[in-house]
Each structure stands twice: as C-alpha cells, then as structure tokens.
Scaffold this motif. Structure first.
Motif, PDB file in Angstrom:
ATOM      1  N   VAL A 276       0.448  -0.998  -0.167  1.00  0.00           N
ATOM      2  CA  VAL A 276       0.081  -0.012   0.058  1.00  0.00           C
ATOM      3  C   VAL A 276       0.837   0.936   0.101  1.00  0.00           C
ATOM      4  CG1 VAL A 276      -0.629   0.057   1.879  1.00  0.00           C
ATOM      5  CG2 VAL A 276      -2.231   0.806   0.921  1.00  0.00           C
ATOM      6  N   PRO A 277       0.113   2.528  -0.889  1.00  0.00           N
ATOM      7  CA  PRO A 277       1.629   3.426  -0.944  1.00  0.00           C
ATOM      8  C   PRO A 277       1.045   4.115   0.296  1.00  0.00           C
ATOM      9  CG  PRO A 277      -0.730   3.650  -1.856  1.00  0.00           C
ATOM     10  CD  PRO A 277      -0.466   2.526  -1.941  1.00  0.00           C
ATOM     11  N   SER A 278      -0.091   4.121   1.178  1.00  0.00           N
ATOM     12  CA  SER A 278      -0.058   5.146   2.301  1.00  0.00           C
ATOM     13  C   SER A 278      -0.894   4.512   2.793  1.00  0.00           C
ATOM     14  CB  SER A 278      -0.815   6.810   1.707  1.00  0.00           C
ATOM     15  OG  SER A 278      -0.712   6.978   2.251  1.00  0.00           O
ATOM     16  N   PRO A 279      -0.853   4.836   4.335  1.00  0.00           N
ATOM     17  CA  PRO A 279      -1.775   4.988   5.009  1.00  0.00           C
ATOM     18  C   PRO A 279      -3.056   4.874   5.574  1.00  0.00           C
ATOM     19  CG  PRO A 279       0.433   4.656   6.842  1.00  0.00           C
ATOM     20  CD  PRO A 279       0.526   5.464   4.746  1.00  0.00           C
ATOM     21  N   THR A 280      -3.400   6.015   4.755  1.00  0.00           N
ATOM     22  CA  THR A 280      -4.573   6.853   4.093  1.00  0.00           C
ATOM     23  C   THR A 280      -4.982   5.936   3.291  1.00  0.00           C
ATOM     24  OG1 THR A 280      -3.148   8.914   3.047  1.00  0.00           O
ATOM     25  CG2 THR A 280      -3.799   8.598   5.676  1.00  0.00           C
ATOM     26  N   TRP A 281      -4.399   4.940   2.794  1.00  0.00           N
ATOM     27  CA  TRP A 281      -5.834   3.994   1.157  1.00  0.00           C
ATOM     28  C   TRP A 281      -6.617   3.782   1.725  1.00  0.00           C
ATOM     29  CZ3 TRP A 281      -3.923   2.533  -3.566  1.00  0.00           C
ATOM     30  CH2 TRP A 281      -4.596   2.043  -3.903  1.00  0.00           C
ATOM     31  N   SER A 282      -7.678   3.626   2.880  1.00  0.00           N
ATOM     32  CA  SER A 282      -9.081   3.493   2.608  1.00  0.00           C
ATOM     33  C   SER A 282      -9.386   4.938   2.729  1.00  0.00           C
ATOM     34  CB  SER A 282      -9.408   2.597   3.847  1.00  0.00           C
ATOM     35  OG  SER A 282      -8.824   3.173   5.163  1.00  0.00           O
ATOM     36  N   ALA A 316     -23.178  17.176 -16.060  1.00  0.00           N
ATOM     37  CA  ALA A 316     -23.321  18.385 -16.090  1.00  0.00           C
ATOM     38  C   ALA A 316     -21.935  18.867 -15.457  1.00  0.00           C
ATOM     39  CB  ALA A 316     -24.117  18.802 -15.025  1.00  0.00           C
ATOM     40  N   GLN A 317     -21.615  19.810 -16.095  1.00  0.00           N
ATOM     41  CA  GLN A 317     -20.240  20.244 -16.011  1.00  0.00           C
ATOM     42  C   GLN A 317     -19.505  20.650 -14.899  1.00  0.00           C
ATOM     43  OE1 GLN A 317     -17.158  19.889 -18.299  1.00  0.00           O
ATOM     44  NE2 GLN A 317     -16.199  21.205 -16.935  1.00  0.00           N
ATOM     45  N   ASP A 318     -20.658  21.775 -14.420  1.00  0.00           N
ATOM     46  CA  ASP A 318     -21.470  21.993 -12.802  1.00  0.00           C
ATOM     47  C   ASP A 318     -20.772  20.699 -11.253  1.00  0.00           C
ATOM     48  OD1 ASP A 318     -23.355  21.591 -13.562  1.00  0.00           O
ATOM     49  OD2 ASP A 318     -24.438  23.102 -12.425  1.00  0.00           O
ATOM     50  N   THR A 319     -21.423  19.995 -12.062  1.00  0.00           N
ATOM     51  CA  THR A 319     -21.638  18.638 -11.267  1.00  0.00           C
ATOM     52  C   THR A 319     -20.160  18.516 -11.362  1.00  0.00           C
ATOM     53  OG1 THR A 319     -23.537  18.735 -12.165  1.00  0.00           O
ATOM     54  CG2 THR A 319     -23.162  16.508 -10.738  1.00  0.00           C
ATOM     55  N   PHE A 320     -20.071  17.917 -12.199  1.00  0.00           N
ATOM     56  CA  PHE A 320     -18.193  17.723 -11.824  1.00  0.00           C
ATOM     57  C   PHE A 320     -17.423  18.355 -11.813  1.00  0.00           C
ATOM     58  CE2 PHE A 320     -14.381  16.905 -14.959  1.00  0.00           C
ATOM     59  CZ  PHE A 320     -14.425  15.491 -14.279  1.00  0.00           C
ATOM     60  N   ASP A 321     -17.474  20.052 -12.499  1.00  0.00           N
ATOM     61  CA  ASP A 321     -16.238  20.495 -11.499  1.00  0.00           C
ATOM     62  C   ASP A 321     -16.659  20.599 -10.035  1.00  0.00           C
ATOM     63  OD1 ASP A 321     -15.756  20.600 -14.019  1.00  0.00           O
ATOM     64  OD2 ASP A 321     -16.873  22.599 -14.557  1.00  0.00           O
ATOM     65  N   THR A 322     -17.442  20.590  -8.767  1.00  0.00           N
ATOM     66  CA  THR A 322     -17.813  20.859  -7.815  1.00  0.00           C
ATOM     67  C   THR A 322     -18.028  18.758  -7.319  1.00  0.00           C
ATOM     68  OG1 THR A 322     -20.323  22.125  -8.239  1.00  0.00           O
ATOM     69  CG2 THR A 322     -19.449  21.133  -6.275  1.00  0.00           C
ATOM     70  N   VAL A 323     -17.796  18.140  -7.959  1.00  0.00           N
ATOM     71  CA  VAL A 323     -17.247  16.809  -6.847  1.00  0.00           C
ATOM     72  C   VAL A 323     -16.019  16.576  -7.084  1.00  0.00           C
ATOM     73  CG1 VAL A 323     -17.468  14.371  -7.350  1.00  0.00           C
ATOM     74  CG2 VAL A 323     -19.405  16.366  -7.615  1.00  0.00           C
ATOM     75  N   VAL A 324     -15.972  16.577  -8.089  1.00  0.00           N
ATOM     76  CA  VAL A 324     -13.782  17.090  -8.315  1.00  0.00           C
ATOM     77  C   VAL A 324     -13.058  18.405  -7.546  1.00  0.00           C
ATOM     78  CG1 VAL A 324     -12.173  17.324 -10.140  1.00  0.00           C
ATOM     79  CG2 VAL A 324     -14.172  15.890 -10.739  1.00  0.00           C
ATOM     80  N   GLY A 325     -13.546  19.023  -7.765  1.00  0.00           N
ATOM     81  CA  GLY A 325     -13.185  20.307  -6.302  1.00  0.00           C
ATOM     82  C   GLY A 325     -13.242  20.030  -5.132  1.00  0.00           C
ATOM     83  N   GLU A 326     -13.966  19.419  -4.802  1.00  0.00           N
ATOM     84  CA  GLU A 326     -14.265  19.058  -3.093  1.00  0.00           C
ATOM     85  C   GLU A 326     -13.409  17.909  -3.150  1.00  0.00           C
ATOM     86  OE1 GLU A 326     -18.482  18.124  -3.085  1.00  0.00           O
ATOM     87  OE2 GLU A 326     -18.499  20.272  -2.478  1.00  0.00           O
ATOM     88  N   LEU A 327     -13.604  16.625  -4.163  1.00  0.00           N
ATOM     89  CA  LEU A 327     -12.465  15.608  -3.428  1.00  0.00           C
ATOM     90  C   LEU A 327     -10.963  16.307  -3.744  1.00  0.00           C
ATOM     91  CD1 LEU A 327     -12.838  12.542  -3.713  1.00  0.00           C
ATOM     92  CD2 LEU A 327     -12.033  12.654  -6.025  1.00  0.00           C
ATOM     93  N   GLU A 328     -10.447  16.980  -4.089  1.00  0.00           N
ATOM     94  CA  GLU A 328      -9.208  17.072  -4.440  1.00  0.00           C
ATOM     95  C   GLU A 328      -8.558  17.981  -3.815  1.00  0.00           C
ATOM     96  OE1 GLU A 328      -8.800  19.624  -7.748  1.00  0.00           O
ATOM     97  OE2 GLU A 328      -8.264  18.249  -9.087  1.00  0.00           O
ATOM     98  N   ASN A 329      -9.548  18.889  -2.714  1.00  0.00           N
ATOM     99  CA  ASN A 329      -9.169  18.980  -1.489  1.00  0.00           C
ATOM    100  C   ASN A 329      -9.517  18.659  -0.081  1.00  0.00           C
ATOM    101  OD1 ASN A 329      -8.850  21.731  -1.836  1.00  0.00           O
ATOM    102  ND2 ASN A 329     -11.396  22.614  -2.452  1.00  0.00           N
ATOM    103  N   SER A 330      -9.987  18.205  -0.650  1.00  0.00           N
ATOM    104  CA  SER A 330     -10.109  16.526   0.721  1.00  0.00           C
ATOM    105  C   SER A 330      -9.808  14.876   0.884  1.00  0.00           C
ATOM    106  CB  SER A 330     -11.881  15.747   1.174  1.00  0.00           C
ATOM    107  OG  SER A 330     -11.844  15.366   0.163  1.00  0.00           O
ATOM    108  N   LEU A 331      -8.642  14.309   0.129  1.00  0.00           N
ATOM    109  CA  LEU A 331      -7.781  13.694  -0.612  1.00  0.00           C
ATOM    110  C   LEU A 331      -6.417  13.758   0.846  1.00  0.00           C
ATOM    111  CD1 LEU A 331      -8.080  12.615  -4.160  1.00  0.00           C
ATOM    112  CD2 LEU A 331      -8.489  11.790  -2.224  1.00  0.00           C
ATOM    113  N   PRO A 332      -6.246  13.122   1.040  1.00  0.00           N
ATOM    114  CA  PRO A 332      -4.966  13.092   1.412  1.00  0.00           C
ATOM    115  C   PRO A 332      -3.937  13.335   1.194  1.00  0.00           C
ATOM    116  CG  PRO A 332      -5.723  10.767   1.645  1.00  0.00           C
ATOM    117  CD  PRO A 332      -6.845  11.755   1.031  1.00  0.00           C
ATOM    118  N   VAL A 334      -0.538  12.463  -0.038  1.00  0.00           N
ATOM    119  CA  VAL A 334       0.439  12.127  -0.975  1.00  0.00           C
ATOM    120  C   VAL A 334      -0.606  11.597  -2.248  1.00  0.00           C
ATOM    121  CG1 VAL A 334      -0.326   9.426   0.290  1.00  0.00           C
ATOM    122  CG2 VAL A 334       1.568   9.914  -0.700  1.00  0.00           C
ATOM    123  N   PHE A 335      -1.822  11.482  -2.357  1.00  0.00           N
ATOM    124  CA  PHE A 335      -2.915  11.053  -3.541  1.00  0.00           C
ATOM    125  C   PHE A 335      -2.366  12.303  -3.916  1.00  0.00           C
ATOM    126  CE2 PHE A 335      -3.314   8.281  -0.468  1.00  0.00           C
ATOM    127  CZ  PHE A 335      -3.612   7.041  -1.126  1.00  0.00           C
TER     128      PHE A 335
END
Length: 634
Positions: A276-282, A316-332, A334-335
């Motif tokens: 596993v690359p990181s303990p925060t995998w899960s 939808a582009q706006d939905t995609f942008d919102t979801v991806v933006g929130e995911l980028e900000n919350s990921l540990p 190393v990812f």
C-alpha cells in the motif's frame, strides 16, 4: 531305709522336671503373646490393619492380602522392628495388578529448507528404518534428524492409516509440521499464495483415508500487490469493483461499506495484501467512491497513489467541477487526482477500432485496424506466443494515421485477453474494453492492474469479466464419485468386449477405452480397482486366472493411452461374484464383465473415539461400482 532315700530323691527330680516344664510352657506362651501383640500393634500403627499375625513359639507368621509389593514390604519391615527378621514367616499374598496401560504413540515431523527432523514414540511393529529411509527420500538429502523412541506395545487402531497418509502427504509439503497419532493427522504448513493454499487443502482432503481425522492449518502470506490497484465502476450493470485492494481487514471493511453506500448490492471481494502506498489508502478510496456516486456514473481507478476519475459521457459540467474540486481538497496529501469528463461524440461517426476474440476452443481472431505491416506481423507473433501458433487467425488491415499509442494499446489488450478462458478485447482511440469468462477468480483484478499500469492514468477502460467455477482448474475438478459416474455412463453406452476365451480386448472396445482414458485424465488423483469377472462355465481356477488377465489388459490399455495408473490395481474375481443367473445365456453374458471401483481404505477406529466407532459400525464401507459388460466368452 536306703530305698526310701532313693525314692525321695527321684521324686524330687520328677517334681523339679514338672515345674521346669510348666515354667517353659508358660515362658513360650508369654513370648508368643508378647511377640504377636507387639507385631500387631506395630502394623496397626502404620495403618496395615489388613495383615494377620500368628505366633508359634519364636516364629511369627504374617498373612493377608496386600495391595502391592510395596505395601507387603512395609508389613515385613514393621514386624522386623519387634522381632528378629529371621523369625518372621512371610505368607502375605499380593493383589493381582492390572496390566500397564500402553503409552500414547505419536510422532511429529518438521520439514523445511534446512532438512527434516522427526521426534516421538512409535510401536515396535513400525519399521523405523524404512520410515527414516522414506524421510530421506522425501527431503532429497541425507539430513534427517531421528529422535524417535520405540516401545514394545502393539500399534493402536488407526496408527498405520495415519502414519501411511502422513508419509505420503510429506511429498508435497516442503515447509510443514505434521503431527501423527492413532487415527489423527494434523498438518501445519505455509504456501506461496491463496491459490496454492486452496489446491493443497483440496488435494490433502481428497487423499486422506476415511478413518483418519485430518486437521489442516494451511497459511498463505498476504500477496504483494504491485501496483496497489483498485477500480470502482458505476455503469448500466450497477456499481461494482473491477479490482479491489486493501492493506488491512479494517481497511477492506471500510471500502466495502463505502461501495455499499454507493449502491453496490453484491458481496464485494477485496484482496488484502502488502504494498500500500499510504496508511490513508482506505480514506482516499472511500472519498473517491463517494464522489463517483455523486456523479452517478463513471469509474475511479487507483494505481498506487495516482487516482483517475472519469465521469460518464453527458455528466453536467458544473456537477463534475464541484465534485472533483471537493475531492481534490479532501484527499490525503500523498494522492494525486486526474479527472476527465469525456466529450460527447457523434454516434454516426465510427471511430477506428481493433478487436481480438478468444473462442472457448482456444481459437483467436485479430480484426480491425493496425498502423503498418510491421506491427501486424508483430501482433501476429505476440498472439501466437500467448495462445499457440496454430490457433491465431489475423484479418486486421493496415490503416495510416492511427493514434500514436495504438500499438501499445493493442499489445496490452492481447495480454489482458490471455487472462481469460474465452472473451474479447475491443480497442478504440479513447477506450478499451475487456469482456469474457475466466476460471481464475483473481483475473479481473489482474487485468485491471495490467491496464492501469500500462495504459496510464487518463485512459478509459472497461472490464466485464465473469468467473466461472467450471473453468477453474482447481475448483472445476470433478470429485472421485463424479468421475466414477462419468465412467459408468461411458461403459453403459459401449461394452468392453474380449476375444472369446482370451484376455485380448476386442477392437470394437478400443473407442470405449479412449473415452475412459480421457475422463480419468481430467479427474486428477483417482484410486481405482479394475475388476475382472467371468461366468461359471469351466474350471474355477481357469476362470480366476482369465479374469485377472482381462483386468490387467484393461489396465495396460489405459497405460498405453498415457494415463497415470500408479494408484490403480487390477484384480480378477473369477466366477465368485455373479450379478445374474449363470443358468441362462443372458445371465452368463452379464456375469462376463469388467468393473471399475473406487478404492476406499477400510476405516480403522482411533483409540477412544466413540464418534468414529459409531461411524464404523453404521456405515457401508464398500465402494460404489461401475459395471461394464463383456462380449461372449469367459
């Protein structure tokens, strides 16, 4: 006067003698009483009240029934403290002692790369020298540490069965501990993979005699997953994993819980492994699955710390942008996330594609487009190396101006196809799909890992692979009973005939022998007894000899067809076991036959095991039989 003096003197002596005799008798009685009382008191003081004491003059006789020789010796010693030991007469009897219980025979064998050692207690009837020689042959080296002890007691029931099975099992156990006792064998071993573990457990369970209680503790180390891969897809078939990896059981449970929250209803399979690359995998996986669920469709792929999120076409582009933006900000930290929203493509414009198909018979066809003649030859050679030179047909045409990575995608697709039993790979400029059936339960994960490693982060690929147990070379093996039933169906459809009065198989039965050989080859380890039977015509000795020769002929025919027959036996029973009336031609025809029987050892009951005793008393240990009629003649 003189006579009177003599009389008086004599009378005096007589009176003195009488007085002396009385005094002596009194003294003897006094000694006897004092000795008897003294000895009895000494015995009572030591709790030896069972002893009987009788004094006769100076001698003291001890009698009674002692519980043991030690107690008898205590009584004699107690009497010797009162009177001289030479005056004690021993008439004590000792209770008969129960036979000494035999020891518990057991042996423990340890085998590893350094050699083999054995320790334990075995019966004298066990050939110790032959046992050690077998260990030397198994280990392949003269490094066997023999710490065995021998006891002169008969072998308990089940000992020989357990020992014989353990010696046979050791051939396939390079690193193991085998504990042997009467009617029981416990095997602790380690294998290189979960697949090897399943194969070993299946083989040992099938080989164990019915009378032996087998306990298996087979361990498989966690696999090293490189790259550490996970792929979760939401498409028309619903949410599902193409591949799933976790570093711990807790991580696995969290990932499966997130998948269930995203709508997955099937029981997910997630491999727990190392790498596993990181303990925060899960944490990263559960966040990404939740983000994909918000998008409604698409795929998320992990390759170590790289994450690729591809939304479904039409999101939808706006939905995609919102979801991806929130995911980028919350990921540990190393990812790294790469996201893609595919452009809508005009369905009327057909993109270039390459298709490779694998049939259930193993035939491969390559169709579609390739960039040049040199690559077409390369793809042909690559496919022949993977699937066989006589199984590949190429119908691809050369088309210029294909994408720069087209060649790499085609070769990767062919490599993925080789993981299937049958299926297809379809390659287009912006996608790659793998569909089909497999007998490897890990094939989906292997393909997902392969595609993620070789196609890169941003590539879109789909995997629709179904595991079929019947295609699994381990799980798909038939049981011995199923093999016996299949042989029975073959011999019911075609007789095994012999030339009259001989052991030569008639030419008409050779096709039946071919079919039987093919079934046996697909059955793995199988123990069979090939039995020959005749009718009652002719002398009994001749019938017995003829039946033995015919059974041996059938065994030789199987060997000629490259069937492994080391676990087969041929035995003739002559006319002793008829199945029909020998007074009619039809009955005699039925009695002239070959029978195939599974060999199952006579169960022996482990000492003190009431459950096995009950089984042995109430079970029919005769094997099922499959009968083949023969042609005319005994």
């Amino acid at each position: 006067m003189r006579l009177s003096s003599i009389f008086i003197t004599g009378l005096t002596f007589a009176a003195a003698a009488a007085i002396s005799l009385v005094a002596a008798n009194f003294s003897v009685e006094l000694i006897e009483d004092s000795s008897e009382i003294g000895v009895r008191d000494a015995l009572d003081a030591r709790g030896l009240t069972w002893a009987e004491v009788e004094a006769d003059g100076l001698q003291v006789t001890l009698a009674g029934l002692a519980q043991s020789e030690a107690v008898r010796f205590q009584a004699l010693t107690a009497a010797g403290t009162i009177v001289d030991a030479a005056r004690v007469i021993d008439e004590i009897e000792v209770e008969a002692q129960a036979a000494i219980a035999p020891p518990r025979f057991s042996a423990e064998v340890l085998r590893n790369d350094a050699g083999l050692s054995v320790i334990g207690l075995i019966p004298v009837s066990t050939d110790r020298e032959a046992m050690v020689d077998r260990f030397i042959r198994v280990s392949g080296q003269d490094r066997v540490t023999d710490l065995l002890e021998v006891a002169d007691y008969p072998a308990p029931p089940g000992w020989e069965d357990a020992l014989g099975f353990a010696l046979t099992a050791l051939d396939d156990l390079p690193r193991a501990k085998v504990s042997i006792s009467a009617g029981r064998v416990e095997i602790t071993a380690i294998t290189d993979s979960a697949k090897d573990k399943a194969e070993m457990e299946r083989a040992l369970s099938r080989a164990a005699p019915p009378a032996v209680l087998l306990t298996l503790n087979i361990a498989a180390p966690r696999p090293v997953i490189t790259p550490f891969t996970l792929r979760f897809v939401i498409d028309d078939g619903g949410p599902h994993f193409d591949a799933c990896s976790a570093d711990t059981e807790h991580s696995r449970d969290a990932i499966l819980k997130a998948a269930a929250a995203a709508g997955m209803t099937d029981v997910g399979r997630c491999t727990v492994g190392m790498g596993v690359p990181s303990p925060t995998w899960s944490e990263a996986v559960t966040q990404s699955i939740a983000a994909l669920a918000r998008l409604g469709a698409g795929s998320v792929t992990f390759s170590d710390a790289d994450i690729t999120l591809i939304a479904a076409e039409g999101t939808a582009q706006d939905t995609f942008d919102t979801v991806v933006g929130e995911l980028e900000n919350s990921l540990p930290d190393v990812f790294a996330l790469f996201s893609k929203l595919p452009e809508t493509v005009d369905p009327d414009v057909g993109p270039p594609e390459f298709i490779a198909t694998l049939s259930p018979e193993g035939q491969v066809q390559l169709r579609g487009r390739v960039p040049d003649e040199a690559f077409r030859n390369l793809a042909d050679s690559f496919a022949k190396a993977r699937f066989g030179s006589d199984r590949v047909y190429v119908a691809a045409r050369v088309v210029p101006d294909l994408p720069a990575d087209w060649a790499a995608r085609v070769l990767t697709g062919l490599e993925a196809l080789s993981e299937l039993s049958n299926g297809a790979v379809r390659i287009q400029p912006d996608s790659l799909s793998v569909t089909g059936n497999t007998g490897n339960s890990d094939a989906r994960a292997v393909i997902a890992s392969l595609l993620a490693a070789k196609l890169g982060e941003a590539e879109k690929f789909e995997i629709d692979v179904t595991y079929r147990e019947k295609l699994d070379p381990v799980a798909g093996l038939p049981t011995p009973e199923e093999c016996e039933a299949e042989i029975g169906a073959i011999v019911a459809a075609g007789k095994i005939n012999f030339e009259p009065g001989s052991a030569t198989i008639d030419a008409s039965a050779l096709a039946t022998m071919d079919d039987i050989a093919e079934v046996i080859k697909s059955c793995g380890d199988l123990r069979l007894e090939i039995q020959g039977h005749t009718d009652s015509q002719g002398r009994e000795e001749m019938n017995l000899s003829l039946s033995q020769s015919r059974a041996q002929s059938v065994l030789n025919e199987l060997r000629a067809r490259r069937v492994l027959t080391s676990s087969f036996t041929a035995k003739g029973y002559g006319e002793a076991q008829p199945v029909a009336d020998n007074d009619t031609e039809e009955g005699r025809e039925a009695n002239r036959r070959i029978e195939f029987r599974l060999i199952q050892p006579e169960p022996s009951v482990p000492e003190g095991d009431s459950a096995l005793e009950s089984i042995a008393e109430n079970s029919d240990i005769l094997p099922n039989e499959t009968t083949s009629e023969e042609g005319p003649g005994q």
